[in-house]
Scaffold this motif. Structure first.
Motif, PDB file in Angstrom:
ATOM      1  N   ILE A 121       0.834  -1.208   0.000  1.00  0.00           N
ATOM      2  CA  ILE A 121       0.000   0.000   0.000  1.00  0.00           C
ATOM      3  C   ILE A 121       0.865   1.253   0.000  1.00  0.00           C
ATOM      4  O   ILE A 121       0.603   2.221  -0.720  1.00  0.00           O
ATOM      5  N   VAL A 122       1.940   1.239   0.819  1.00  0.00           N
ATOM      6  CA  VAL A 122       2.838   2.397   0.861  1.00  0.00           C
ATOM      7  C   VAL A 122       3.465   2.638  -0.509  1.00  0.00           C
ATOM      8  O   VAL A 122       3.595   3.778  -0.967  1.00  0.00           O
ATOM      9  N   ALA A 123       3.842   1.556  -1.191  1.00  0.00           N
ATOM     10  CA  ALA A 123       4.449   1.707  -2.509  1.00  0.00           C
ATOM     11  C   ALA A 123       3.462   2.312  -3.505  1.00  0.00           C
ATOM     12  O   ALA A 123       3.807   3.201  -4.285  1.00  0.00           O
ATOM     13  N   VAL A 124       2.210   1.839  -3.471  1.00  0.00           N
ATOM     14  CA  VAL A 124       1.196   2.364  -4.401  1.00  0.00           C
ATOM     15  C   VAL A 124       0.920   3.833  -4.123  1.00  0.00           C
ATOM     16  O   VAL A 124       0.853   4.661  -5.027  1.00  0.00           O
ATOM     17  N   VAL A 125       0.758   4.187  -2.819  1.00  0.00           N
ATOM     18  CA  VAL A 125       0.485   5.578  -2.466  1.00  0.00           C
ATOM     19  C   VAL A 125       1.652   6.480  -2.882  1.00  0.00           C
ATOM     20  O   VAL A 125       1.453   7.578  -3.397  1.00  0.00           O
ATOM     21  N   GLY A 126       2.880   6.001  -2.662  1.00  0.00           N
ATOM     22  CA  GLY A 126       4.030   6.789  -3.068  1.00  0.00           C
ATOM     23  C   GLY A 126       4.084   7.018  -4.565  1.00  0.00           C
ATOM     24  O   GLY A 126       4.365   8.123  -5.031  1.00  0.00           O
ATOM     25  N   PHE A 127       3.752   5.970  -5.345  1.00  0.00           N
ATOM     26  CA  PHE A 127       3.759   6.104  -6.799  1.00  0.00           C
ATOM     27  C   PHE A 127       2.691   7.083  -7.272  1.00  0.00           C
ATOM     28  O   PHE A 127       2.932   7.945  -8.120  1.00  0.00           O
ATOM     29  N   VAL A 128       1.469   6.970  -6.686  1.00  0.00           N
ATOM     30  CA  VAL A 128       0.385   7.865  -7.079  1.00  0.00           C
ATOM     31  C   VAL A 128       0.722   9.306  -6.718  1.00  0.00           C
ATOM     32  O   VAL A 128       0.508  10.234  -7.494  1.00  0.00           O
ATOM     33  N   GLY A 129       1.299   9.509  -5.485  1.00  0.00           N
ATOM     34  CA  GLY A 129       1.669  10.861  -5.084  1.00  0.00           C
ATOM     35  C   GLY A 129       2.719  11.463  -6.005  1.00  0.00           C
ATOM     36  O   GLY A 129       2.622  12.627  -6.393  1.00  0.00           O
ATOM     37  N   PHE A 130       3.725  10.647  -6.368  1.00  0.00           N
ATOM     38  CA  PHE A 130       4.759  11.137  -7.278  1.00  0.00           C
ATOM     39  C   PHE A 130       4.165  11.513  -8.623  1.00  0.00           C
ATOM     40  O   PHE A 130       4.507  12.526  -9.222  1.00  0.00           O
ATOM     41  N   THR A 131       3.228  10.682  -9.124  1.00  0.00           N
ATOM     42  CA  THR A 131       2.607  10.954 -10.424  1.00  0.00           C
ATOM     43  C   THR A 131       1.812  12.242 -10.395  1.00  0.00           C
ATOM     44  O   THR A 131       1.875  13.061 -11.307  1.00  0.00           O
ATOM     45  N   LEU A 132       1.062  12.456  -9.288  1.00  0.00           N
ATOM     46  CA  LEU A 132       0.246  13.665  -9.193  1.00  0.00           C
ATOM     47  C   LEU A 132       1.101  14.921  -9.124  1.00  0.00           C
ATOM     48  O   LEU A 132       0.840  15.919  -9.790  1.00  0.00           O
ATOM     49  N   PHE A 133       2.152  14.872  -8.270  1.00  0.00           N
ATOM     50  CA  PHE A 133       2.981  16.054  -8.088  1.00  0.00           C
ATOM     51  C   PHE A 133       3.853  16.353  -9.303  1.00  0.00           C
ATOM     52  O   PHE A 133       4.234  17.481  -9.527  1.00  0.00           O
ATOM     53  N   SER A 134       4.185  15.347 -10.078  1.00  0.00           N
ATOM     54  CA  SER A 134       5.032  15.574 -11.245  1.00  0.00           C
ATOM     55  C   SER A 134       4.235  15.809 -12.506  1.00  0.00           C
ATOM     56  O   SER A 134       4.787  16.051 -13.561  1.00  0.00           O
ATOM     57  N   GLY A 135       2.892  15.723 -12.412  1.00  0.00           N
ATOM     58  CA  GLY A 135       2.058  15.837 -13.608  1.00  0.00           C
ATOM     59  C   GLY A 135       1.635  17.243 -13.931  1.00  0.00           C
ATOM     60  O   GLY A 135       0.857  17.463 -14.846  1.00  0.00           O
ATOM     61  N   GLY A 136       2.082  18.261 -13.164  1.00  0.00           N
ATOM     62  CA  GLY A 136       1.727  19.625 -13.470  1.00  0.00           C
ATOM     63  C   GLY A 136       0.665  20.143 -12.537  1.00  0.00           C
ATOM     64  O   GLY A 136       0.317  19.533 -11.539  1.00  0.00           O
ATOM     65  N   ASP A 137       0.109  21.303 -12.867  1.00  0.00           N
ATOM     66  CA  ASP A 137      -0.870  21.955 -12.010  1.00  0.00           C
ATOM     67  C   ASP A 137      -2.184  21.217 -12.057  1.00  0.00           C
ATOM     68  O   ASP A 137      -2.525  20.546 -13.027  1.00  0.00           O
ATOM     69  N   ASP A 138      -2.950  21.364 -10.995  1.00  0.00           N
ATOM     70  CA  ASP A 138      -4.281  20.773 -10.917  1.00  0.00           C
ATOM     71  C   ASP A 138      -5.195  21.487 -11.890  1.00  0.00           C
ATOM     72  O   ASP A 138      -5.329  22.708 -11.837  1.00  0.00           O
ATOM     73  N   PRO A 139      -5.892  20.755 -12.790  1.00  0.00           N
ATOM     74  CA  PRO A 139      -6.770  21.419 -13.751  1.00  0.00           C
ATOM     75  C   PRO A 139      -7.858  22.221 -13.069  1.00  0.00           C
ATOM     76  O   PRO A 139      -8.331  23.217 -13.604  1.00  0.00           O
ATOM     77  N   ALA A 140      -8.299  21.808 -11.875  1.00  0.00           N
ATOM     78  CA  ALA A 140      -9.377  22.520 -11.198  1.00  0.00           C
ATOM     79  C   ALA A 140      -8.948  23.908 -10.764  1.00  0.00           C
ATOM     80  O   ALA A 140      -9.773  24.780 -10.524  1.00  0.00           O
ATOM     81  N   ARG A 141      -7.648  24.140 -10.651  1.00  0.00           N
ATOM     82  CA  ARG A 141      -7.148  25.432 -10.217  1.00  0.00           C
ATOM     83  C   ARG A 141      -6.798  26.333 -11.387  1.00  0.00           C
ATOM     84  O   ARG A 141      -6.313  27.430 -11.205  1.00  0.00           O
ATOM     85  N   THR A 142      -6.988  25.843 -12.611  1.00  0.00           N
ATOM     86  CA  THR A 142      -6.658  26.635 -13.795  1.00  0.00           C
ATOM     87  C   THR A 142      -7.655  27.773 -13.949  1.00  0.00           C
ATOM     88  O   THR A 142      -8.857  27.548 -13.804  1.00  0.00           O
TER      89      THR A 142
END
Length: 267
Positions: A121-142
């Protein structure tokens, strides 16, 4: 049952001696079994002078010694009595393992699935967090719309989108006509410094918040109402539905305003 010779008259047998000492010590069979790790059935059998469950004289002598210690008797004396009653000390057998009191074997270890699941679970959460933070700005905040030039990484204006000149405070009739009549449209222009701002739609959805630097502009639209918070109201020129608002506030003043469809009026 291992019978052997009878004890001298007046002296209790090995089993009777163990049982009496246990009772005098106020110990139960279960407590003696837990202390010595000798099974309850074997303790009961030995107290009845039944040594057949021990698996032979060697093991029987070991159980007698262990139980004697547990109930406070002299183990050597009680083992000697056992030998006298059961034909003497048995001859040693080569290559035979020394006696050790029968102990409750621990259950075999099992795979720690809980720890493995936590690691996964820790590995999956870490991967998802890395993907979100490296994927650019949140579209909802555009922001809904943004006016003004967007510099490229080298700091030069984007040639495909020329920089807009500062808007003329006097809005032309064509600009007013271009504003949709069925919506509320607000344009912010920072002309006398920078100002923090926040814009929300009528349903509470955040359109954008941030810092409007000198020369920057933002445009927002909504079906019903737009709520604004300006951190430095005197530095911002405000256009509502194509018309300029005379004065939003003073320099350094925090101002909260709301606008709807129609003429520019503060809500």
């Amino acid at each position: 049952m291992s019978i052997g010779n009878s004890p001298p008259e007046g002296r209790p047998s090995v089993g009777q001696a163990i049982q009496k000492a246990r009772i005098d010590a106020r110990l139960t069979v279960d407590e003696v079994s837990a202390t010595t790790r000798v099974r309850v059935l074997i303790v009961h059998a030995i107290e009845q002078d039944d040594f057949s469950r021990c698996g032979g004289d060697v093991y029987a002598r070991g159980h007698v010694r262990t139980l004697a210690k547990a109930v406070g008797l002299d183990p050597d004396e009680l083992v000697a009595q056992y030998d006298a009653e059961h034909g003497g000390r048995p001859a040693p057998t080569p290559a035979a393992a020394l006696f050790e009191a029968e102990r409750i074997r621990p259950e075999p270890s099992r795979p720690n699935w809980t720890a493995a699941m936590v690691v996964a679970i820790v590995a999956v959460v870490g991967f998802v967090g890395f993907t979100l933070f490296s994927g650019g700005d949140d579209p909802a905040r555009t922001p809904v719309a943004q006016d003004g030039p967007s510099p490229d990484p080298a700091g030069e204006p984007n040639p495909a989108k020329p920089a807009e000149p500062d808007p003329d405070p006097s809005v032309s009739e064509s600009a007013i006509a271009a504003v949709p009549a069925d919506k509320v449209t607000i344009k912010l222009v920072a002309e006398d410094g920078k100002s923090w701002f926040s814009a929300e739609a009528h349903n509470g959805r955040l359109l954008e918040e941030g810092v409007l630097r000198n020369g920057d502009s933002r445009t927002f639209t909504d079906d019903k109402r737009i709520d604004l918070v300006l951190g430095n109201a005197g530095a911002v020129t405000l256009f509502v539905n194509g018309k300029e608002v005379d004065k939003v506030g003073e320099v350094g003043q925090v101002q909260r305003v709301s606008y709807t469809k129609g003429d520019p009026e503060q809500g």
